[in-house]
Each structure stands twice: as C-alpha cells, then as structure tokens.
Design a protein around this motif. Structure first.
Motif, PDB file in Angstrom:
ATOM      1  N   HIS A   1     -86.233  -1.302 -31.184  1.00 36.71           N
ATOM      2  CA  HIS A   1     -87.125  -0.734 -32.208  1.00 36.71           C
ATOM      3  C   HIS A   1     -87.918   0.464 -31.682  1.00 36.71           C
ATOM      4  N   GLU A   2     -88.009   0.615 -30.349  1.00 37.98           N
ATOM      5  CA  GLU A   2     -88.787   1.720 -29.776  1.00 37.98           C
ATOM      6  C   GLU A   2     -87.982   3.017 -29.676  1.00 37.98           C
ATOM      7  N   THR A   3     -86.663   2.934 -29.823  1.00 40.87           N
ATOM      8  CA  THR A   3     -85.816   4.085 -29.488  1.00 40.87           C
ATOM      9  C   THR A   3     -85.063   4.683 -30.684  1.00 40.87           C
ATOM     10  N   SER A   4     -85.545   4.440 -31.880  1.00 40.02           N
ATOM     11  CA  SER A   4     -84.871   5.007 -33.056  1.00 40.02           C
ATOM     12  C   SER A   4     -84.867   6.536 -33.001  1.00 40.02           C
ATOM     13  N   SER A   5     -85.992   7.129 -32.588  1.00 40.62           N
ATOM     14  CA  SER A   5     -86.062   8.594 -32.486  1.00 40.62           C
ATOM     15  C   SER A   5     -85.157   9.099 -31.363  1.00 40.62           C
ATOM     16  N   CYS A   6     -85.076   8.350 -30.261  1.00 45.60           N
ATOM     17  CA  CYS A   6     -84.193   8.744 -29.145  1.00 45.60           C
ATOM     18  C   CYS A   6     -82.745   8.803 -29.603  1.00 45.60           C
ATOM     19  N   ASN A   7     -82.321   7.820 -30.376  1.00 44.39           N
ATOM     20  CA  ASN A   7     -80.945   7.802 -30.891  1.00 44.39           C
ATOM     21  C   ASN A   7     -80.670   8.996 -31.803  1.00 44.39           C
TER      22      ASN A   7
ATOM     23  N   LEU B   1     -93.137  12.651 -26.951  1.00 46.72           N
ATOM     24  CA  LEU B   1     -92.467  11.937 -28.039  1.00 46.72           C
ATOM     25  C   LEU B   1     -92.817  10.462 -27.928  1.00 46.72           C
ATOM     26  N   ARG B   2     -93.518   9.946 -28.920  1.00 47.56           N
ATOM     27  CA  ARG B   2     -93.919   8.537 -28.857  1.00 47.56           C
ATOM     28  C   ARG B   2     -92.753   7.624 -29.228  1.00 47.56           C
ATOM     29  N   TRP B   3     -92.811   6.384 -28.735  1.00 46.26           N
ATOM     30  CA  TRP B   3     -91.800   5.401 -29.113  1.00 46.26           C
ATOM     31  C   TRP B   3     -91.982   5.025 -30.587  1.00 46.26           C
ATOM     32  N   THR B   4     -90.918   4.690 -31.255  1.00 50.51           N
ATOM     33  CA  THR B   4     -91.034   4.245 -32.641  1.00 50.51           C
ATOM     34  C   THR B   4     -91.515   2.795 -32.692  1.00 50.51           C
ATOM     35  N   ARG B   5     -92.071   2.430 -33.827  1.00 52.00           N
ATOM     36  CA  ARG B   5     -92.635   1.084 -34.012  1.00 52.00           C
ATOM     37  C   ARG B   5     -91.608   0.172 -34.686  1.00 52.00           C
ATOM     38  N   PRO B   6     -91.878  -1.123 -34.703  1.00 50.23           N
ATOM     39  CA  PRO B   6     -90.967  -2.019 -35.440  1.00 50.23           C
ATOM     40  C   PRO B   6     -90.858  -1.577 -36.907  1.00 50.23           C
ATOM     41  N   PHE B   7     -89.663  -1.591 -37.433  1.00 47.11           N
ATOM     42  CA  PHE B   7     -89.360  -1.193 -38.816  1.00 47.11           C
ATOM     43  C   PHE B   7     -89.667   0.275 -39.100  1.00 47.11           C
ATOM     44  N   GLU B   8     -89.627   1.090 -38.036  1.00 44.65           N
ATOM     45  CA  GLU B   8     -89.730   2.549 -38.187  1.00 44.65           C
ATOM     46  C   GLU B   8     -88.373   3.138 -37.807  1.00 44.65           C
ATOM     47  N   PHE B   9     -87.828   3.974 -38.688  1.00 40.86           N
ATOM     48  CA  PHE B   9     -86.471   4.462 -38.498  1.00 40.86           C
ATOM     49  C   PHE B   9     -86.438   5.989 -38.574  1.00 40.86           C
ATOM     50  N   VAL B  10     -85.688   6.598 -37.651  1.00 40.74           N
ATOM     51  CA  VAL B  10     -85.552   8.057 -37.605  1.00 40.74           C
ATOM     52  C   VAL B  10     -84.080   8.407 -37.713  1.00 40.74           C
TER      53      VAL B  10
ATOM     54  N   VAL C   1     -88.948   7.091 -41.620  1.00 44.77           N
ATOM     55  CA  VAL C   1     -89.612   6.201 -42.571  1.00 44.77           C
ATOM     56  C   VAL C   1     -90.099   4.967 -41.831  1.00 44.77           C
ATOM     57  N   CYS C   2     -91.275   4.494 -42.192  1.00 44.16           N
ATOM     58  CA  CYS C   2     -91.823   3.272 -41.615  1.00 44.16           C
ATOM     59  C   CYS C   2     -92.059   2.284 -42.759  1.00 44.16           C
ATOM     60  N   LEU C   3     -91.524   1.083 -42.589  1.00 45.31           N
ATOM     61  CA  LEU C   3     -91.601   0.081 -43.655  1.00 45.31           C
ATOM     62  C   LEU C   3     -92.500  -1.076 -43.248  1.00 45.31           C
ATOM     63  N   GLU C   4     -93.125  -1.703 -44.246  1.00 44.74           N
ATOM     64  CA  GLU C   4     -93.896  -2.934 -44.013  1.00 44.74           C
ATOM     65  C   GLU C   4     -93.626  -3.902 -45.165  1.00 44.74           C
ATOM     66  N   GLU C   5     -93.745  -5.180 -44.858  1.00 44.65           N
ATOM     67  CA  GLU C   5     -93.432  -6.196 -45.859  1.00 44.65           C
ATOM     68  C   GLU C   5     -94.683  -6.546 -46.651  1.00 44.65           C
ATOM     69  N   LYS C   6     -94.575  -6.441 -47.974  1.00 41.27           N
ATOM     70  CA  LYS C   6     -95.683  -6.781 -48.871  1.00 41.27           C
ATOM     71  C   LYS C   6     -95.125  -7.539 -50.064  1.00 41.27           C
ATOM     72  N   ASN C   7     -95.669  -8.727 -50.305  1.00 38.58           N
ATOM     73  CA  ASN C   7     -95.225  -9.542 -51.436  1.00 38.58           C
ATOM     74  C   ASN C   7     -93.698  -9.695 -51.481  1.00 38.58           C
ATOM     75  N   GLU C   8     -93.156  -9.980 -50.310  1.00 43.16           N
ATOM     76  CA  GLU C   8     -91.706 -10.195 -50.152  1.00 43.16           C
ATOM     77  C   GLU C   8     -90.872  -8.958 -50.491  1.00 43.16           C
ATOM     78  N   LYS C   9     -91.497  -7.792 -50.435  1.00 45.83           N
ATOM     79  CA  LYS C   9     -90.773  -6.530 -50.642  1.00 45.83           C
ATOM     80  C   LYS C   9     -91.051  -5.595 -49.467  1.00 45.83           C
TER      81      LYS C   9
END
Length: 403
Positions: free
Chosen positions: A219-225, A306-315, A337-345
């Motif tokens: 999850h930390e290397t999405s930007s690296c990829n 370049l910072r590491w990406t966070r969980p559920f953050e995609f580049v 895009v960075c996503l978070e879970e809210k009300n099962e969405k």
C-alpha cells in the motif's frame, strides 16, 4: 547487458536495451526474437527436452517455429535407424554454455577502468565565443558558480541543452555540469517517503523504485509503481542513463511524462539559493507557464521528496503517443485517488488528476477533483466526472499534444 547482469537478463530487459539501439526499419521483431534466447526462460526449442514430450501433445518445430508433428517423424526415424531430418532441415540444439554472455567479455571493448578509477577533480574549460564550462564536485562550488553566473545553465545529461544549442541556436555564457555533485545524487529512504537528489539519473531512480516496491508494504508503493511504468516508456535506456530527475522537472516541458505524476502524488521540491537558504514548494505550484518554473536566478533545485502512499490510496500513470517506445506524448496524465469506507460504501476522501499535452504547462483538473471528493466510488461517479472534465480541461488548437 549480458556482461553487467549477474543473472540472465529478462526478456523485458533485453527488449528495453535494444529499444535505444534499433530503428524500426531494421527488422526489429526478428532481432528481438533472436536475442530472447539469452533470457533462458524456455530452453525447450534449444534442447532435447522437447523430444521427451508425448507424441500426442502439440510440438513446436525448432526449424520453423510452428506447431507440427515432426517430433513423431523424428522419433520413428531414430527407432528405424533412418537419418532423414524432419521438416527438411534439422538444427543442432544450442546448449546453455554456448549462449552464456560471460564468454563475450574478452571480445568487446569495455569502458576503460583507468577512467573509472580516476579521482574526480574540479574542472574549468573555455570554449568558442567565450563559453565557460565548469564541473564542480561539491554543492558549495555549484552555488558559488551560480552566484557568479546567474544565467548559467546546469547540465547533467545534455539531452535538452545540447538540442537547444545545436539545433535551436541558443547561446549560453556558462554551463555548469553538476552530474558528479554528491549532494545532488542522494537517494535517501525515510520513514515517510523517498528523498531524491536533483541529479539522480532516471535509470537509477527506476532501480530505486523497483527495490522499494520489493521491500516495502504494497500500500506504500502505489506511486512508485506508477513512476516505474512511466519511466519505462520515457525513453531508451541510453538516454535514461544520463538524463536526470531535476533536468526533466526544470525543463518544464508541457508534455513531460513525469511532471504530471510529481504533481498528482503531492511531491515536494526542495530549493536552495546561493547563500545556502532552503525553501520547499509543492510540485503543483512549481510550474508557472510554458517552460517557466518558480526558480530565481540565484536558486537551484536540490531534491524531490515523494511520500509513501497510504492504505487505499492509488496512483496511476497514463501516456498516449503515436508509438509505444521512444516517442513524445500526445497526452499524458498522473492520477491519484484516496478512498475511505463510510456506511459500507467506498467514498473518495482525496484525489488529484493532472494532464500533460493539453496546455502550455502540466494542468491540474481542479474542478474534476472537487467533484470527486466525498462521493461514492462507482460507475455513476465516473460518468459524472467525465462530464465535468470536458468543461474543466479545454483543448485549444495550439495545445502541445493537440489531440
């Protein structure tokens, strides 16, 4: 490639290395196919292993490279003592020892070891028309020269300035080669990201990213990829061996393949002036116009963070050109895009979309970004975003990519 690889190179490495050597009118495909044997990924065609397969299975003929039944003919001839070759021609299998790249060490010229072992020294040269060429080996020397020659150009691979001077008739009073300044060549792994010196070559950056991807959490290397994939299509290996991170950034080309990614990932640029004062600026604020950046005449780009990406953050990277290899972009992009879970969405908590080739500089689609945030991540969001994007990014007739 064979000499420098400790293990057999992959088919991808072989293709990448040839991409900078061959033009497409030389019969590119058969040359690539011929060299693939050095990858040693499938030795069946080059050994007797294929003859051990069952007669009922499909067999690829070593002579033609096409499926055929010659294996059964060959076996039947061997059983009957006949010598007639299958398919008209019979090629002897090539053993691994005969295609071992290490055998070629003494047959090819190598880079003179004496030059590799030479101690780096400060160099000052004078050229035609009063041109001065300097090669400092310390950051302070670079800053002193920049104070003396505010309009001096910094050179590393000369892939841009060489074209300007030879083909565009540009004249510079002083050129400062910063390729061997240690402070500009650093690659520091930190807890929160990667610090990249401005003089780091693109091939070295690519290696560093690949190493990081193997060693750190996925999850930390999405930007690296994303950078790995974009650098892959950036240019031939020979160009990437000399072209630098800072050179590509400060050239500020509107079709730069990397600048949209630096902006989308929220990279931070570190800038130093001739007195040693350091300031930072976000990549998205660094580009001011066509080949214009936020650098004063007494400043240089020191590094990129370049910072590491966070969980559920995609580049994700994007590039569209006339050709896949060795071609400038018609349009390119960096998206995050960075996503978070809210009300099962899954809901968009943060986003960034930056395009190259659509304006005089890399352009952030801010209206589209604002539209995405706080909305559920689904197909309806995509359709709505595309409608906003049409009004957000307006292609003028003189757009650099133009399509």
């Amino acid at each position: 490639v064979l000499r420098s690889s400790q293990t057999p190179p992959t088919e991808e490495q072989i293709e990448e290395s040839l991409a900078g050597n061959l033009c497409r009118c030389t019969g590119y495909r058969p040359i690539v196919d011929a060299f693939r044997v050095f990858a040693k990924t499938n030795d069946k065609v080059y050994s007797n292993a294929s003859l051990n397969s069952t007669q009922s299975s499909e067999f690829v003929c070593p002579s033609t490279g096409k499926p055929c039944s010659c294996v059964s003919k060959t076996l039947s001839k061997e059983d009957s003592g006949g010598q007639e070759p299958a398919c008209g021609n019979c090629y002897e299998p090539i053993s691994y020892s005969e295609i071992d790249g290490s055998k070629y060490i003494e047959k090819e010229l190598i880079f003179p070891p004496e030059l590799l072992l030479r101690k780096l020294t400060y160099i000052s040269l004078s050229g035609f028309g009063g041109l001065k060429w300097y090669r400092p080996i310390r950051l302070q020397q670079v800053l002193d020269l920049k104070a003396r020659y505010p309009d001096a150009k910094l050179v590393i691979g000369n892939t841009e300035i060489g074209i300007e001077m030879r083909l565009k008739g540009f004249q510079y009073q002083a050129l400062i080669c910063v390729a061997f300044v240690p402070e500009l060549n650093k690659l520091n792994l930190k807890e929160d990201g990667l610090e990249i010196g401005a003089a780091v070559r693109l091939s070295e950056l690519q290696k560093a990213f690949r190493k990081v991807v193997k060693e750190r959490a996925a999850h930390e290397t999405s930007s690296c990829n994303a950078f790995i994939e974009q650098i892959k299509w950036f240019a031939g290996t020979q160009i990437k061996n000399v072209a630098s991170v800072g050179g590509n950034i400060c050239t500020a080309s509107p079709i730069s393949d990397l600048n949209p990614l630096w902006m989308a990932t929220g990279a931070i640029f570190q800038i130093i002036d001739c007195k040693g004062n350091i300031r930072t600026i976000a990549a998205e604020n660094f580009f001011l116009g066509y080949r214009k950046v936020d650098l004063a005449s007494n400043e240089i780009l020191l590094s990129v963070f370049l910072r590491w990406t966070r969980p559920f953050e995609f580049v994700k990277e994007f590039k569209q050109a006339h050709r896949r290899d060795d071609d400038i972009a018609l349009v390119n992009a960096g998206m995050r895009v960075c996503l978070e879970e809210k009300n099962e969405k899954w809901v968009v908590s943060d986003a960034s979309i930056v395009y190259g080739g659509v304006a005089p500089l890399s352009l952030s689609a801010t209206k589209t970004k604002n539209y995405l945030i706080s909305k559920a991540w689904n197909h309806e969001l995509l359709q709505g975003a595309l409608e906003v994007l049409e009004k957000d990014i307006l292609l003028k007739e003189d757009a650099p990519g133009g399509m």
